[in-house]
Motif scaffolding. Structure first.
Motif, PDB file in Angstrom:
ATOM      1  N   GLY A  15       0.783  -1.241  -0.094  1.00  0.00           N
ATOM      2  CA  GLY A  15       0.216   0.065   0.111  1.00  0.00           C
ATOM      3  C   GLY A  15       0.809   1.303  -0.180  1.00  0.00           C
ATOM      4  O   GLY A  15       0.855   2.094  -0.794  1.00  0.00           O
ATOM      5  N   ARG A  16       1.937   1.279   0.986  1.00  0.00           N
ATOM      6  CA  ARG A  16       2.683   2.345   1.028  1.00  0.00           C
ATOM      7  C   ARG A  16       3.566   2.465  -0.340  1.00  0.00           C
ATOM      8  O   ARG A  16       3.758   3.676  -0.781  1.00  0.00           O
ATOM      9  CB  ARG A  16       3.607   2.198   2.184  1.00  0.00           C
ATOM     10  N   MET A  17       4.057   1.472  -1.112  1.00  0.00           N
ATOM     11  CA  MET A  17       4.943   1.473  -1.904  1.00  0.00           C
ATOM     12  C   MET A  17       4.033   2.213  -3.255  1.00  0.00           C
ATOM     13  O   MET A  17       4.425   3.075  -3.944  1.00  0.00           O
ATOM     14  CB  MET A  17       5.228   0.215  -2.517  1.00  0.00           C
ATOM     15  N   LEU A  18       2.681   1.525  -3.245  1.00  0.00           N
ATOM     16  CA  LEU A  18       2.196   2.521  -4.387  1.00  0.00           C
ATOM     17  C   LEU A  18       1.759   3.634  -4.254  1.00  0.00           C
ATOM     18  O   LEU A  18       1.613   4.587  -5.139  1.00  0.00           O
ATOM     19  CB  LEU A  18       0.586   1.513  -4.568  1.00  0.00           C
ATOM     20  N   GLU A  19       1.392   3.950  -2.966  1.00  0.00           N
ATOM     21  CA  GLU A  19       1.359   5.454  -2.839  1.00  0.00           C
ATOM     22  C   GLU A  19       2.609   6.444  -3.229  1.00  0.00           C
ATOM     23  O   GLU A  19       2.326   7.392  -3.753  1.00  0.00           O
ATOM     24  CB  GLU A  19       1.292   5.926  -1.252  1.00  0.00           C
ATOM     25  N   HIS A  20       3.819   5.898  -3.026  1.00  0.00           N
ATOM     26  CA  HIS A  20       4.820   6.672  -3.346  1.00  0.00           C
ATOM     27  C   HIS A  20       4.925   6.589  -4.941  1.00  0.00           C
ATOM     28  O   HIS A  20       5.139   7.392  -5.397  1.00  0.00           O
ATOM     29  CB  HIS A  20       6.186   5.940  -2.947  1.00  0.00           C
ATOM     30  N   LEU A  21       4.802   5.367  -5.453  1.00  0.00           N
ATOM     31  CA  LEU A  21       4.819   5.341  -7.110  1.00  0.00           C
ATOM     32  C   LEU A  21       3.976   6.228  -7.891  1.00  0.00           C
ATOM     33  O   LEU A  21       4.136   7.049  -8.674  1.00  0.00           O
ATOM     34  CB  LEU A  21       4.506   3.855  -7.391  1.00  0.00           C
ATOM     35  N   PHE A  22       2.516   6.376  -7.180  1.00  0.00           N
ATOM     36  CA  PHE A  22       1.619   7.189  -7.932  1.00  0.00           C
ATOM     37  C   PHE A  22       2.000   8.633  -7.745  1.00  0.00           C
ATOM     38  O   PHE A  22       1.627   9.557  -8.547  1.00  0.00           O
ATOM     39  CB  PHE A  22       0.206   6.951  -7.532  1.00  0.00           C
ATOM     40  N   GLU A  23       2.967   8.951  -6.715  1.00  0.00           N
ATOM     41  CA  GLU A  23       3.386  10.289  -6.499  1.00  0.00           C
ATOM     42  C   GLU A  23       4.402  10.789  -7.498  1.00  0.00           C
ATOM     43  O   GLU A  23       4.221  11.734  -8.004  1.00  0.00           O
ATOM     44  CB  GLU A  23       4.011  10.502  -5.164  1.00  0.00           C
ATOM     45  N   ILE A  24       5.370   9.559  -7.803  1.00  0.00           N
ATOM     46  CA  ILE A  24       6.645   9.948  -8.405  1.00  0.00           C
ATOM     47  C   ILE A  24       6.284   9.664  -9.864  1.00  0.00           C
ATOM     48  O   ILE A  24       7.235  10.313 -10.627  1.00  0.00           O
ATOM     49  CB  ILE A  24       7.676   9.412  -7.818  1.00  0.00           C
ATOM     50  N   ALA A  25       5.634   8.760 -10.362  1.00  0.00           N
ATOM     51  CA  ALA A  25       5.589   8.216 -11.508  1.00  0.00           C
ATOM     52  C   ALA A  25       4.068   7.762 -11.911  1.00  0.00           C
ATOM     53  O   ALA A  25       3.937   6.690 -12.022  1.00  0.00           O
ATOM     54  CB  ALA A  25       6.399   7.122 -12.133  1.00  0.00           C
TER      55      ALA A  25
END
Ligand SMILES: Cc1cc2nc3c(=O)[nH]c(=O)nc-3n(C[C@H](O)[C@H](O)[C@H](O)COP(=O)(O)OP(=O)(O)OC[C@H]3O[C@@H](n4cnc5c(N)ncnc54)[C@H](O)[C@@H]3O)c2cc1C
Length: 404
Positions: A15-25
């Motif tokens: 969940g945390r990884m997807l949040e970061h991913l959608f923020e940066i890419a």
């Protein structure tokens, strides 16, 4: 259309990884998220207050249907991935094959069920997901239910306190000499035991479970010294094992966990692993702080950015209301260390600070834990303490007042 990213496991790390991913890419991938549980990401840590009746499930959901829709995540909840076919670049589940360009394994851990006769009986549960909690509540709500918790670590004690709060009669069986021996020294472990016993929870240390007894449903737990505890419910909280099966089957390198490099890549660079299932530099983690750091690194790796995971020192908090326990670093000490101890059994307060070469390396606090985060900062930063060593025990406020 972005590349196809398949994520296996809808837990705290992914969940945390997807949040970061959608923020940066945000547009880099079309994401498909598999989860064995029939629900999306939620804050697993808060299962303890949920079990205690202090929170509702709705309050602990971290990502709801709207969030997945906004990020075009194809949700495959209730669907276990059974196989990774690395040659074909697909994952298998009961609805067939799903192709990927990049794959993230975030399967967490499986509870360790101690290998004794009777562990398959109905009413023998682990404490890992919402289904476990709902099943526990159903039994605990019956009048005067007898509960045996196997394991006096963090999870076992949180389960015991929560079920006791729901009116159950609770016994904790612990194999070792004192509670939470992975985080507490014997003195703090015994204070904790007294505190739990004061609430009416029975604690049995050095308890070796021989068998779980019953016909279809659990009825009792038998110890090697012949003691029998009646049980309508047995909660196994005897540790966790990284969930690595699909990685092992796919011939990725696996030891205790799935081996990853500093960028969270497995032995197949197109497949990443994050969370409790991953093993980095010889270590697997069971607390969210390092897993969140892994999640941030994995997102950057997927986005084509540079990032390096570095181990994070964490502190332990027991989430039992009214009992404050803090532990961090090398709390036992030993050769080359000195310990400063302040103990006031009358008010159930205990503090132990472990010092090596003018630096704080470990701390155990029981009762007053207010300065825990400050001690953790000192441990992490390796700040020399000679200047304020005499006042260290009395906390940050005093040290800052003296320095001012
Ligand atoms: C009751 C409780 C209290 C806790 N308290 C704390 C605390 O106070 N502080 C702290 O730091 N940590 C705490 N933890 C630990 C923390 O919750 C975990 O470290 C964290 O959830 C691990 O995240 P993860 O994403 O690796 O695994 P998980 O959150 O377990 O997620 C993994 C998910 O993958 C799914 N899965 C597994 N295999 C497959 C498959 N083949 N296909 C599809 N899906 C699959 C699982 O069903 C699960 O939903 C607690 C844990 C529990 C259970």
């Amino acid at each position: 259309m972005g590349e196809r990213l398949v994520v296996v496991g809808s837990g705290m790390a992914s969940g945390r990884m997807l949040e970061h991913l959608f923020e940066i890419a945000p547009d880099a991938y079309d994401v498909t998220l598999f989860g064995a549980e029939p629900r999306g990401n939620y804050n697993r840590i808060l299962l303890s207050p949920l079990l205690a009746g202090q929170q509702t499930f709705a309050e602990i959901v971290t990502h709801d249907a709207g969030w997945y829709a906004a990020h075009h995540v194809a949700c495959r909840f209730g669907e276990t991935v059974t196989k990774i076919d690395r040659a074909a670049k697909t994952v298998h589940s009961r609805h067939g094959e799903t192709p990927y360009d990049k794959l993230v394994i975030a399967t967490g851990s499986a509870p360790f069920m101690i290998p004794v006769a009777g562990r398959e009986l109905r009413g023998v549960l682990s404490f890992r997901d919402l289904d476990d909690v709902e099943a526990m509540i159903a039994v605990a709500e019956k009048s005067r239910a007898n509960v045996v918790v196997i394991g006096g670590g963090l999870l076992g004690l949180e389960a015991a306190a929560a079920l006791h709060a729901r009116g159950a009669s609770v016994v904790v069986l612990h194999l070792m000499d004192h509670l939470m021996e992975l985080q507490l020294d014997p003195a703090a472990g015994r204070l904790l035991q007294k505190e739990m016993e004061g609430r009416g929870i029975r604690i049995h240390c050095r308890a070796q479970t021989t068998a779980i007894l019953g016909h279809r449903r659990v009825e009792a737990v038998l110890l090697d010294d012949g003691t029998i505890y009646p049980a309508d419910l047995v909660v196994m909280a005897a540790g966790i094992r990284p969930e690595t099966r699909i990685a092992t089957d796919a011939r990725l390198q696996v030891e205790r966990g799935i081996l990853v490099n500093d960028r969270m890549q497995t032995s197949d660079a197109g497949i990443l692993a994050v969370g409790e299932c991953a093993q980095h530099d010889g270590a697997c983690y069971g607390f969210v702080e390092p897993l969140y750091a892994m999640a941030a690194v994995a997102a950057k790796t997927l986005a084509g950015e540079d990032a390096v995971f570095r181990p994070v020192r964490t502190a332990t908090h027991l989430k039992v209301s009214g009992i404050n326990v803090f532990s961090a670093g090398d709390f036992l000490g030993g050769a080359g260390t000195e310990a400063i101890v302040l103990s006031d059994p009358g008010v159930a307060t205990y503090k132990k600070l472990v010092i090596r070469e003018d630096r704080l390396v470990g701390a155990v606090l029981f009762g007053d834990t207010q300065d825990g985060p400050w001690y953790l900062d000192l441990i992490r930063s390796g700040t020399p303490i000679a200047r304020f060593r005499d006042d260290l025990m009395f906390g940050r406020a005093l040290v800052e007042r003296v320095a001012a």
